[in-house]
Motif scaffolding. Structure first.
Motif, PDB file in Angstrom:
ATOM      1  N   GLY A  19      10.749  -4.245 -30.165  1.00  0.00           N
ATOM      2  CA  GLY A  19      11.291  -3.209 -29.312  1.00  0.00           C
ATOM      3  C   GLY A  19      12.768  -3.426 -29.083  1.00  0.00           C
ATOM      4  N   ALA A  20      13.573  -3.179 -30.112  1.00  0.00           N
ATOM      5  CA  ALA A  20      15.016  -3.400 -30.025  1.00  0.00           C
ATOM      6  C   ALA A  20      15.604  -2.614 -28.855  1.00  0.00           C
ATOM      7  CB  ALA A  20      15.666  -2.974 -31.330  1.00  0.00           C
ATOM      8  N   SER A  21      16.562  -3.229 -28.198  1.00  0.00           N
ATOM      9  CA  SER A  21      17.139  -2.620 -27.001  1.00  0.00           C
ATOM     10  C   SER A  21      18.292  -1.690 -27.319  1.00  0.00           C
ATOM     11  CB  SER A  21      17.630  -3.724 -26.059  1.00  0.00           C
ATOM     12  OG  SER A  21      18.603  -4.532 -26.694  1.00  0.00           O
ATOM     13  N   TRP A  22      18.742  -1.660 -28.553  1.00  0.00           N
ATOM     14  CA  TRP A  22      19.895  -0.842 -28.915  1.00  0.00           C
ATOM     15  C   TRP A  22      19.444   0.491 -29.521  1.00  0.00           C
ATOM     16  CZ3 TRP A  22      18.811  -5.654 -30.991  1.00  0.00           C
ATOM     17  CH2 TRP A  22      18.254  -5.666 -32.270  1.00  0.00           C
ATOM     18  N   THR A  23      20.392   1.397 -29.611  1.00  0.00           N
ATOM     19  CA  THR A  23      20.147   2.679 -30.260  1.00  0.00           C
ATOM     20  C   THR A  23      20.282   2.501 -31.764  1.00  0.00           C
ATOM     21  OG1 THR A  23      21.033   3.871 -28.356  1.00  0.00           O
ATOM     22  CG2 THR A  23      20.909   5.076 -30.445  1.00  0.00           C
ATOM     23  N   ALA A  24      19.273   2.908 -32.518  1.00  0.00           N
ATOM     24  CA  ALA A  24      19.292   2.780 -33.972  1.00  0.00           C
ATOM     25  C   ALA A  24      19.274   4.165 -34.605  1.00  0.00           C
ATOM     26  CB  ALA A  24      18.103   1.966 -34.461  1.00  0.00           C
ATOM     27  N   THR A  25      20.202   4.392 -35.529  1.00  0.00           N
ATOM     28  CA  THR A  25      20.297   5.670 -36.233  1.00  0.00           C
ATOM     29  C   THR A  25      20.332   5.431 -37.740  1.00  0.00           C
ATOM     30  OG1 THR A  25      21.600   6.538 -34.383  1.00  0.00           O
ATOM     31  CG2 THR A  25      21.611   7.809 -36.430  1.00  0.00           C
ATOM     32  N   PRO A  26      19.395   5.932 -38.537  1.00  0.00           N
ATOM     33  CA  PRO A  26      18.220   6.685 -38.090  1.00  0.00           C
ATOM     34  C   PRO A  26      17.069   5.796 -37.618  1.00  0.00           C
ATOM     35  CG  PRO A  26      18.288   6.605 -40.472  1.00  0.00           C
ATOM     36  CD  PRO A  26      19.553   5.955 -39.999  1.00  0.00           C
ATOM     37  N   PHE A  27      17.024   4.521 -38.039  1.00  0.00           N
ATOM     38  CA  PHE A  27      15.993   3.600 -37.567  1.00  0.00           C
ATOM     39  C   PHE A  27      16.431   2.179 -37.890  1.00  0.00           C
ATOM     40  CE2 PHE A  27      14.629   4.818 -41.899  1.00  0.00           C
ATOM     41  CZ  PHE A  27      14.408   3.578 -42.492  1.00  0.00           C
ATOM     42  N   ASN A  28      15.673   1.202 -37.387  1.00  0.00           N
ATOM     43  CA  ASN A  28      15.920  -0.197 -37.719  1.00  0.00           C
ATOM     44  C   ASN A  28      15.137  -0.556 -38.982  1.00  0.00           C
ATOM     45  OD1 ASN A  28      17.582  -1.261 -35.543  1.00  0.00           O
ATOM     46  ND2 ASN A  28      15.822  -0.913 -34.212  1.00  0.00           N
ATOM     47  N   PRO A  29      15.804  -0.749 -40.130  1.00  0.00           N
ATOM     48  CA  PRO A  29      15.076  -1.157 -41.330  1.00  0.00           C
ATOM     49  C   PRO A  29      14.724  -2.633 -41.271  1.00  0.00           C
ATOM     50  CG  PRO A  29      17.411  -1.040 -41.808  1.00  0.00           C
ATOM     51  CD  PRO A  29      17.244  -0.606 -40.369  1.00  0.00           C
ATOM     52  N   ALA A  30      13.813  -3.049 -42.121  1.00  0.00           N
ATOM     53  CA  ALA A  30      13.389  -4.450 -42.139  1.00  0.00           C
ATOM     54  C   ALA A  30      14.557  -5.382 -42.387  1.00  0.00           C
ATOM     55  CB  ALA A  30      12.314  -4.653 -43.202  1.00  0.00           C
ATOM     56  N   SER A  31      15.459  -4.987 -43.267  1.00  0.00           N
ATOM     57  CA  SER A  31      16.644  -5.781 -43.571  1.00  0.00           C
ATOM     58  C   SER A  31      17.809  -4.834 -43.786  1.00  0.00           C
ATOM     59  CB  SER A  31      16.407  -6.647 -44.816  1.00  0.00           C
ATOM     60  OG  SER A  31      17.439  -7.591 -44.988  1.00  0.00           O
ATOM     61  N   VAL A  32      18.944  -5.170 -43.192  1.00  0.00           N
ATOM     62  CA  VAL A  32      20.111  -4.282 -43.221  1.00  0.00           C
ATOM     63  C   VAL A  32      21.067  -4.739 -44.318  1.00  0.00           C
ATOM     64  CG1 VAL A  32      22.085  -3.410 -41.930  1.00  0.00           C
ATOM     65  CG2 VAL A  32      19.919  -3.876 -40.743  1.00  0.00           C
ATOM     66  N   PRO A  33      21.453  -3.866 -45.246  1.00  0.00           N
ATOM     67  CA  PRO A  33      22.464  -4.251 -46.229  1.00  0.00           C
ATOM     68  C   PRO A  33      23.821  -4.440 -45.559  1.00  0.00           C
ATOM     69  CG  PRO A  33      21.903  -1.913 -46.442  1.00  0.00           C
ATOM     70  CD  PRO A  33      20.962  -2.489 -45.434  1.00  0.00           C
ATOM     71  N   LEU A  34      24.417  -5.607 -45.778  1.00  0.00           N
ATOM     72  CA  LEU A  34      25.740  -5.894 -45.219  1.00  0.00           C
ATOM     73  C   LEU A  34      26.812  -5.839 -46.312  1.00  0.00           C
ATOM     74  CD1 LEU A  34      24.860  -8.882 -42.822  1.00  0.00           C
ATOM     75  CD2 LEU A  34      25.006  -6.432 -42.275  1.00  0.00           C
ATOM     76  N   ALA A  35      26.680  -6.693 -47.315  1.00  0.00           N
ATOM     77  CA  ALA A  35      27.579  -6.681 -48.473  1.00  0.00           C
ATOM     78  C   ALA A  35      26.690  -6.711 -49.705  1.00  0.00           C
ATOM     79  CB  ALA A  35      28.519  -7.872 -48.450  1.00  0.00           C
ATOM     80  N   VAL A  36      26.405  -5.534 -50.252  1.00  0.00           N
ATOM     81  CA  VAL A  36      25.448  -5.414 -51.351  1.00  0.00           C
ATOM     82  C   VAL A  36      26.114  -4.640 -52.483  1.00  0.00           C
ATOM     83  CG1 VAL A  36      23.176  -4.571 -52.055  1.00  0.00           C
ATOM     84  CG2 VAL A  36      23.518  -5.473 -49.742  1.00  0.00           C
ATOM     85  N   ARG A  37      26.609  -5.383 -53.479  1.00  0.00           N
ATOM     86  CA  ARG A  37      27.376  -4.766 -54.566  1.00  0.00           C
ATOM     87  C   ARG A  37      26.904  -5.164 -55.957  1.00  0.00           C
ATOM     88  NH1 ARG A  37      30.836  -0.918 -55.097  1.00  0.00           N
ATOM     89  NH2 ARG A  37      32.811  -1.932 -55.468  1.00  0.00           N
ATOM     90  N   THR A  38      26.387  -6.379 -56.106  1.00  0.00           N
ATOM     91  CA  THR A  38      25.951  -6.877 -57.407  1.00  0.00           C
ATOM     92  C   THR A  38      24.733  -7.769 -57.193  1.00  0.00           C
ATOM     93  OG1 THR A  38      27.117  -9.020 -57.508  1.00  0.00           O
ATOM     94  CG2 THR A  38      28.418  -7.044 -58.015  1.00  0.00           C
TER      95      THR A  38
END
Length: 710
Positions: A19-38
Motif C-alpha cells: 500500500g504505497a503512500s505516494w501517488t503513482a501514475t499510472p501505477f506502481n510496476p513491479a520494477s521501475v526502469p531507471l537507466a535501461v538502454r542496452t
C-alpha cells in the motif's frame, strides 16, 4: 568497509511497503526502469508493491545491486533520496509521487522544506539510429521550496564499481577527467572481451558524468568516505582515490555534488547526470568460411571519442527531453485509442524491449566504418542469453514495425547473411545467431535449438511485414532463394507438424500443433506474396494454391468435433489454446484463413460452448471466456494454467470482439500492476495468482504493441 549482505537485508526490511503512500501514475510496476538502454546498461528499482526510490538499491536486470546513491542537503540537514547508503546521520526523504512514461521514470520526494524531482530518462530515438545507439542514460534533478521560504540546497549522487562486473571480487581501476564535463570512468583491471559473468559484461567501461558548472565538485573513493564528505561539507574534495582494488574492497564510488545555492518556490534548472557503459568492440560476428568480425556500436560513426559522445549527450538534455516528451505523447495517444489499460501496458514495455538491442557497424579493410553495413543485435535476456533468437525477435516484432521498421531489417540481416554463406547445414531457418551474447558466431554444427516450423515461418512473416511497412524490398530480393528454401520446408512439415518445439518451448514438444500449423501456412502464403513482389508469378500462384489447400484441410484437423473451437493439437477436442499466430494473417493481409475462423476465436473466448446453431444468439460476450479465464487472464493452453503476456496481447489484436480484446488487455495490465513481483516485467506468468514463472526483462514485451500495427 561494511557488509553488503547486511545492507541488502536492511533494504529488504524497508521495502516493499504494502500500500504505497505516494501517488503513482499510472501505477506502481513491479520494477521501475531507471537507466535501461542496452543489455549491459540496465538499472531498475525493484519496487514490488511499493518500494520508494530511497528504500532499496537500484539493481541490474538480474537483481544484483548497482550502487547508485543520492543525497540532498537542505539548510545543513542531509536527506537520502536515492538508494540506501549505509552512512549514519542523514534523514530519509519522503516519496510523494511517481510517474512513468514510455521513456521516463519521474519521482518527487519531500526533503524537509523542499521537494526534489528526479527524472530518469532513457531516450528512445528510433528515427535517429546513432542517437538510439548511444549507451547512455540521463538522471536530471531539480529542487523547489515547498514551504514558501528560500533554502540553501546542495545535491549529490554517485555510482559504484559494481556497474562494470558480475564478480565483485575482481579488481577495478578508474580515472576522473575534468574540463567542461566532469567524467568518472571505471573498468576492470583485467577485462575479458566478449565474456559475461552473471549476465554482466566483463569488459568495457562504466561512465558517470555531469557538467562542470559553478559549484560542481567531484570525488572518488570508499563509499562511506566520499558520502560522508558531502554530508559534512555539502561539497566534495575534488580528489581521486588511486588505490585500485576489488569492487567489494571498501566499495569504490564515483560521486558528484552541485551547489544549487538559494532555492525558492520555482523549480531549479535541472542538474543533469549521465550514466553509461561502453564496450568496443561490441559484437563478435561470424562471416563466410567461419571467419570472425568485430563490430562496433553505431555511435562511433559520429563520435571519435567517448568524451565527445558524452559531452554532446549531456549538453543535448533539453532537446532530448523535448523529443522524449513528443514520443511519449504519440505512443500514449495511439495506445489510448484502444484503452487506458492498453496505454499503461505499452508505456511500461517500450524501454524494456529496446533495452535489449545494440545497433552496430563494421569497418572496412582500411579501418574506416562502413556505414552501409549496419546491423542490430538482440540479447535473449533471462531465458537463454542467445543472440538474435528468431522466436524472440518475432514476438518483439511489433515494436520495431511501430517505431522504425529499419531496425527490424537490421535484426534480420545477420540471420540472412549467415545462412546465405551456406555454413548452417539444416534446411529450415536457424534458431539464433549464437548461444551466448555477444558472440554471434552461428551454429555451423546445426545443433541449435530446433524449432523447424516456428523459425522458418517467423522469418518469412517478418521479412514480408518489414517490406510492407517500409517499402524496402531488398531483403526479399537478396535472400529470395533462402526464403524459398524455408517455404519448401514448410510445405513438408506445416499442415501436419511433426513432434517439435514451438516458441513456447518451456511447455515441451508436441505433435500436430494447431497454432504451429497456422504459422507455417501463413508462412507459405507470405512467400506467395514475396514471389509476387519479385516477379516470380509461377511460384506466387503455386504457393497461394498450396496455402489455400492447406487451410481447407487444416480446418478438418484443427476444429473440435462439435466445430465450436480450435484445439491445441489435432484430434483432441477437449484441448484449446491461444491461436495467436492468426495475427500474422491479419498483419500481412494474406487473408488465407477465412473470417469464420477469426469469428470462431471470438466466440471461443466469449460465449459458452454451445451448438453451432445457437451461436447467433450471442450470449453474454464474456461468459465462456470468463469461465476459462482465471484471475489474471487466459491460460496459454489446456496443458497448464500459466500464460504469456505477449501472446495474450497478440490474441487481443486478432479477435473481432472489442469486449474480448479489452478483457485480454486488462488481464495483462492487472498482472503488471499487482505488486506480487519485484523484478522487471516478466512475460510468462500464472493466470491463477499473477506469480512470475521465471522470465524477466525480456524484449518480447515489444509484442505488447501488437494492437498498434494492425
Amino acid at each position: 568497509m561494511y557488509s553488503r549482505t547486511l545492507l541488502v537485508a536492511g533494504a529488504a526490511l524497508l521495502g516493499p511497503v504494502l500500500g504505497a503512500s505516494w501517488t503513482a501514475t499510472p501505477f506502481n510496476p513491479a520494477s521501475v526502469p531507471l537507466a535501461v538502454r542496452t543489455p549491459y546498461l540496465s538499472a531498475w528499482l525493484a519496487q514490488g508493491a511499493g518500494t520508494a526510490l530511497n528504500d532499496a538499491w537500484p539493481t541490474f536486470w538480474t537483481g544484483s545491486i548497482l550502487g547508485w546513491a543520492g543525497y540532498v542537503k537542505v539548510d545543513s540537514t542531509t536527506y537520502t533520496w536515492l538508494g540506501v547508503p549505509n552512512v549514519a546521520g542523514p534523514s530519509k526523504a519522503t516519496q510523494k509521487s511517481f510517474q512513468f512514461t514510455s521513456t521516463q521514470s519521474i519521482f518527487t520526494l519531500s526533503a524537509g522544506p523542499v521537494d526534489l524531482t528526479a527524472t530518469f530518462l532513457s531516450p528512445v530515438e528510433p528515427s535517429d539510429l546513432v542517437n538510439q545507439s548511444l549507451p547512455f542514460s540521463y538522471l536530471a534533478v531539480s529542487v523547489k521550496s515547498n514551504d514558501g521560504n528560500s533554502h540553501n540546497v546542495q545535491v549529490y549522487t554517485d555510482i559504484s564499481a559494481e556497474w562494470v562486473t558480475g564478480d565483485n571480487s575482481l579488481v577495478a581501476n578508474w580515472t576522473t577527467t575534468t574540463g567542461n564535463v566532469l567524467t568518472h570512468q571505471v573498468q576492470l583491471s583485467s577485462p575479458s572481451v566478449y565474456s559475461e559473468v552473471s549476465d554482466h559484461t566483463q569488459y568495457g567501461s562504466a561512465y558517470h558524468a555531469t557538467l562542470n558548472t559553478v559549484g560542481a565538485t567531484w570525488q572518488s573513493g570508499q563509499d562511506i568516505v566520499v558520502r560522508q564528505q558531502f554530508i559534512s561539507n555539502g561539497a566534495l574534495a575534488n580528489t581521486a582515490d588511486t588505490n585500485f582494488r576489488a569492487v567489494s574492497n571498501n566499495w569504490p564510488v564515483f560521486g558528484f555534488a552541485h551547489n544549487l545555492g538559494t532555492v525558492g518556490t520555482s523549480a531549479t534548472a535541472p542538474v543533469v547526470f549521465v550514466v553509461g557503459h561502453v564496450r568496443d568492440p561490441a559484437i563478435q560476428y561470424i562471416t563466410a568460411n567461419n571467419g570472425r568480425q568485430d563490430r562496433s556500436v553505431l555511435f562511433w560513426t559520429r563520435f571519435s571519442t567517448v568524451s565527445s559522445a558524452i559531452s554532446t549527450f549531456i549538453n543535448d538534455y533539453a532537446n532530448a527531453l523535448a523529443r522524449a516528451n513528443a514520443f511519449d505523447a504519440k505512443v500514449k495517444s495511439d495506445a489510448s485509442k484502444i484503452s487506458s489499460d492498453y496505454a499503461d501496458i505499452v508505456a511500461l514495455s517500450v524501454r524494456q524491449a529496446l533495452g535489449a538491442i545494440e545497433i552496430t557497424v563494421s569497418k572496412d579493410s582500411t579501418g574506416k566504418f562502413n556505414t552501409s553495413d549496419i546491423t542490430t543485435f538482440l540479447k535473449e535476456i533471462s531465458s537463454d542469453g542467445n543472440v538474435n533468437t528468431v522466436d524472440v525477435v518475432f514476438p518483439s516484432w511489433p515494436i520495431f514495425l511501430y517505431t522504425n521498421p529499419a531496425i527490424g531489417k537490421q535484426l534480420l540481416l545477420p540471420l540472412f547473411e549467415y545462412q546465405a554463406t551456406g555454413q548452417y547445414p539444416n534446411k529450415w531457418a536457424v534458431h539464433d545467431m549464437g548461444s551466448s551474447y555477444p558472440k554471434a558466431v552461428g551454429h555451423n554444427d546445426g545443433q541449435d535449438e530446433a524449432m523447424q516450423v516456428e523459425e522458418s515461418g517467423n522469418m518469412l512473416i517478418m521479412a514480408l511485414s518489414h517490406a510492407q511497412k517500409s517499402g524496402d524490398n531488398s531483403l526479399l530480393k537478396t535472400y529470395y532463394s533462402l526464403l524459398d528454401q524455408w517455404t519448401q520446408y514448410l510445405i513438408q512439415d506445416s499442415l501436419i507438424p511433426a513432434e517439435q518445439l514451438s516458441t513456447d518451448d518451456f511447455a515441451g514438444k508436441l505433435a500436430n500443433q494447431t497454432n504451429l500449423a497456422i504459422k507455417g501456412i501463413v508462412g507459405i502464403a507470405a512467400m506467395s506474396k514475396i514471389a509476387g513482389i519479385v516477379g516470380d508469378t509461377a511460384r506466387a500462384s503455386n504457393y497461394s494454391s498450396i496455402a489455400a489447400s492447406y487451410v481447407q484441410q487444416w480446418q478438418g484437423f484443427a476444429l473440435s468435433s462439435d466445430k465450436t473451437h480450435l484445439t491445441l493439437a489435432y484430434g483432441n477436442s477437449s484441448s484449446w489454446g491461444l491461436a495467436y499466430n492468426l495475427l500474422a494473417d491479419k498483419l500481412l493481409g494474406t487473408n488465407v484463413f477465412p473470417k469464420s475462423i477469426f469469428d470462431l476465436r471470438q466466440f471461443q473466448f466469449s460465449v459458452p460452448l454451445i451448438r453451432k446453431a445457437d451461436i447467433a444468439h450471442r450470449l453474454a460476450e464474456t461468459q465462456w471466456y470468463s469461465s476459462h479465464a482465471l484471475s489474471y487472464g487466459v491460460p496459454l493452453d489446456t496443458r497448464h494454467t500459466y500464460t504469456k503476456s505477449d501472446w495474450e496481447i497478440w490474441t487481443a489484436a486478432l479477435v473481432t470482439s472489442t469486449s474480448v480484446r479489452d478483457l485480454l488487455v486488462s488481464s495483462v495490465r492487472k498482472y503488471a500492476a499487482d505488486g506480487k513481483s519485484s523484478q522487471p516485467l516478466g512475460d510468462w506468468y500464472e493466470t491463477a495468482d499473477g506469480s512470475v514463472e521465471g522470465f524477466r526483462a525480456r524484449p518480447v514485451v515489444g509484442g505488447h504493441l501488437a494492437l498498434l500495427i494492425v
